[in-house]
Scaffold this motif. Structure first.
Motif, PDB file in Angstrom:
ATOM      1  N   MET A 255       0.869  -1.036   0.392  1.00 40.64           N
ATOM      2  CA  MET A 255      -0.202  -0.203  -0.722  1.00 40.64           C
ATOM      3  C   MET A 255       0.565   0.845   0.148  1.00 40.64           C
ATOM      4  O   MET A 255       1.925   1.719   0.844  1.00 40.64           O
ATOM      5  CB  MET A 255      -1.255   0.118   1.725  1.00 40.64           C
ATOM      6  N   THR A 256       0.587   2.059  -1.559  1.00 41.95           N
ATOM      7  CA  THR A 256       1.572   3.143  -1.066  1.00 41.95           C
ATOM      8  C   THR A 256       0.635   4.197  -1.358  1.00 41.95           C
ATOM      9  O   THR A 256      -0.275   4.598  -2.241  1.00 41.95           O
ATOM     10  CB  THR A 256       2.108   3.390  -3.147  1.00 41.95           C
ATOM     11  N   LEU A 257       0.594   5.374  -0.055  1.00 43.92           N
ATOM     12  CA  LEU A 257      -0.027   6.166   0.786  1.00 43.92           C
ATOM     13  C   LEU A 257       0.493   7.276   0.676  1.00 43.92           C
ATOM     14  O   LEU A 257       1.849   7.325   1.009  1.00 43.92           O
ATOM     15  CB  LEU A 257      -1.031   6.020   1.314  1.00 43.92           C
ATOM     16  N   ASP A 258       0.771   8.813   0.376  1.00 45.21           N
ATOM     17  CA  ASP A 258       1.030   9.546   0.794  1.00 45.21           C
ATOM     18  C   ASP A 258       0.648   9.986   1.893  1.00 45.21           C
ATOM     19  O   ASP A 258       1.735  10.211   3.398  1.00 45.21           O
ATOM     20  CB  ASP A 258       0.622  10.741  -0.011  1.00 45.21           C
ATOM     21  N   LYS A 259      -0.336   9.992   2.547  1.00 47.61           N
ATOM     22  CA  LYS A 259      -1.153  10.252   3.689  1.00 47.61           C
ATOM     23  C   LYS A 259      -2.248   9.997   4.055  1.00 47.61           C
ATOM     24  O   LYS A 259      -3.236   9.574   2.738  1.00 47.61           O
ATOM     25  CB  LYS A 259      -1.040  11.806   4.851  1.00 47.61           C
ATOM     26  N   ILE A 260      -3.013   9.586   5.263  1.00 48.28           N
ATOM     27  CA  ILE A 260      -4.474   9.847   5.482  1.00 48.28           C
ATOM     28  C   ILE A 260      -4.668  11.363   6.124  1.00 48.28           C
ATOM     29  O   ILE A 260      -3.790  11.592   7.146  1.00 48.28           O
ATOM     30  CB  ILE A 260      -4.780   8.611   6.646  1.00 48.28           C
ATOM     31  N   ARG A 261      -5.669  12.439   5.553  1.00 47.09           N
ATOM     32  CA  ARG A 261      -5.850  13.282   6.922  1.00 47.09           C
ATOM     33  C   ARG A 261      -7.175  13.548   6.321  1.00 47.09           C
ATOM     34  O   ARG A 261      -8.317  12.945   5.629  1.00 47.09           O
ATOM     35  CB  ARG A 261      -5.132  14.221   5.636  1.00 47.09           C
ATOM     36  N   PRO A 262      -7.935  14.863   7.100  1.00 46.04           N
ATOM     37  CA  PRO A 262      -8.571  15.019   7.637  1.00 46.04           C
ATOM     38  C   PRO A 262      -9.202  15.762   6.000  1.00 46.04           C
ATOM     39  O   PRO A 262      -8.643  16.556   5.254  1.00 46.04           O
ATOM     40  CB  PRO A 262      -8.935  16.111   8.591  1.00 46.04           C
ATOM     41  N   ALA A 263     -10.134  15.949   5.549  1.00 45.36           N
ATOM     42  CA  ALA A 263     -11.084  16.267   4.957  1.00 45.36           C
ATOM     43  C   ALA A 263     -11.154  17.543   4.173  1.00 45.36           C
ATOM     44  O   ALA A 263     -10.894  18.109   5.599  1.00 45.36           O
ATOM     45  CB  ALA A 263     -12.180  15.323   3.958  1.00 45.36           C
ATOM     46  N   GLU A 264     -10.647  18.336   2.919  1.00 47.71           N
ATOM     47  CA  GLU A 264     -11.699  19.845   2.821  1.00 47.71           C
ATOM     48  C   GLU A 264     -12.250  19.804   2.075  1.00 47.71           C
ATOM     49  O   GLU A 264     -13.059  18.784   1.517  1.00 47.71           O
ATOM     50  CB  GLU A 264      -9.917  20.495   2.913  1.00 47.71           C
ATOM     51  N   THR A 265     -13.200  21.005   1.918  1.00 49.00           N
ATOM     52  CA  THR A 265     -13.883  20.996   0.990  1.00 49.00           C
ATOM     53  C   THR A 265     -13.420  20.721  -0.575  1.00 49.00           C
ATOM     54  O   THR A 265     -14.273  20.241  -0.932  1.00 49.00           O
ATOM     55  CB  THR A 265     -14.250  23.152   1.194  1.00 49.00           C
ATOM     56  N   GLY A 266     -11.890  21.113  -0.949  1.00 47.92           N
ATOM     57  CA  GLY A 266     -12.146  20.606  -2.000  1.00 47.92           C
ATOM     58  C   GLY A 266     -12.042  19.320  -2.195  1.00 47.92           C
ATOM     59  O   GLY A 266     -11.938  18.608  -3.583  1.00 47.92           O
TER      60      GLY A 266
ATOM     61  N   HIS B  10      -8.277   0.014  -5.489  1.00 46.00           N
ATOM     62  CA  HIS B  10      -7.475  -0.056  -4.435  1.00 46.00           C
ATOM     63  C   HIS B  10      -8.202  -0.712  -2.963  1.00 46.00           C
ATOM     64  O   HIS B  10      -7.095  -0.364  -1.922  1.00 46.00           O
ATOM     65  CB  HIS B  10      -7.700   1.378  -4.036  1.00 46.00           C
ATOM     66  N   GLN B  11      -9.065  -1.029  -3.177  1.00 43.25           N
ATOM     67  CA  GLN B  11      -8.983  -2.653  -2.080  1.00 43.25           C
ATOM     68  C   GLN B  11      -8.740  -3.262  -2.019  1.00 43.25           C
ATOM     69  O   GLN B  11      -7.687  -3.504  -2.939  1.00 43.25           O
ATOM     70  CB  GLN B  11     -10.842  -2.640  -2.517  1.00 43.25           C
ATOM     71  N   GLY B  12      -8.309  -3.553  -0.419  1.00 41.46           N
ATOM     72  CA  GLY B  12      -7.858  -5.113  -0.289  1.00 41.46           C
ATOM     73  C   GLY B  12      -6.201  -5.172   0.164  1.00 41.46           C
ATOM     74  O   GLY B  12      -4.775  -6.076   0.360  1.00 41.46           O
ATOM     75  N   LYS B  13      -5.836  -3.955   0.005  1.00 38.65           N
ATOM     76  CA  LYS B  13      -4.600  -3.608   0.476  1.00 38.65           C
ATOM     77  C   LYS B  13      -4.299  -2.586   1.827  1.00 38.65           C
ATOM     78  O   LYS B  13      -3.308  -2.591   2.046  1.00 38.65           O
ATOM     79  CB  LYS B  13      -4.117  -2.627  -0.251  1.00 38.65           C
TER      80      LYS B  13
END
Length: 198
Positions: A1-12, A135-138
């Motif tokens: 699994m390669t992720l930049d980050k899990i972060r709080p969402a913003e309006t955009g 991206h499921q199963g990661k």
């Protein structure tokens, strides 16, 4: 699994998160039962978008997971410390029958069937969560849910959720949830499980 980050969402992030949730829920048992088949994907996306925009961001907490090409997972929680959420849900209730289309009556009876099994006390409610099918199963399902679980635990408040997929039951049990109800929805609807953690 390669992720930049899990972060709080913003309006955009509203549109991309709605796209992810629509893809994740396109064949979900609850939405197939409660949202019209006609233009189903668009209806699901519009409902998810409304929920993120009107409930999650202003009155709850929303996390997204970034992948190489943008948002790939999202989790939307309601929390007990938000104000004005009752009015927001009332506004949403006025809009959802049009999105449900010819399944509006089934949607109303499904909600009525689940209502007695929803907690009366303050909880963190995982209202919607999904990972894009590509991206499921990661491990993203667990990863996108964990910030909300940690926040609920830190606040000393139980977490609650529902699922209409048998395959999800074991997944949520591994996250520490316990089944509190197993409900056969009326009008030929799917079995839906309620869970509590803490």
């Amino acid at each position: 699994m390669t992720l930049d980050k899990i972060r709080p969402a913003e309006t955009g992030d509203i549109d991309s998160a709605a796209d992810v949730l629509a893809a994740a829920f396109s064949d979900y048992a609850w939405t197939r039962h409660t949202i019209a088949a006609d233009d189903h994907q668009r209806r699901v996306r519009d409902l998810q978008r409304l929920f993120i925009e009107r409930i999650g961001l202003p009155h709850g907490r929303v996390w997204v997971a970034d992948g190489p090409d943008g948002v790939v997972a999202a989790a939307v929680w309601t929390t007990p410390d938000s104000t004005g959420i009752g009015e927001a849900f009332a506004e949403l209730a006025e809009l959802t029958p049009a999105l449900a289309g010819d399944r509006a009556a089934a949607a109303a009876s499904a909600e009525a069937a689940m209502a007695p099994h929803r907690p009366a006390e303050p909880v963190w409610f995982l209202a919607t969560v999904g990972v894009h099918p590509d991206h499921q199963g990661k491990g993203l399902g667990r990863a996108i849910v964990e910030p909300g679980l940690a926040a609920a635990e830190a606040a000393g408040v139980p977490a609650f959720l529902e699922t209409s997929e048998q395959a999800n039951v074991r997944f949520y049990e591994r996250l520490g949830f316990t089944v509190t109800a197993e409900v056969q929805l009326p009008d030929g609807g799917p079995t839906t499980w309620a869970f509590r953690r803490g």
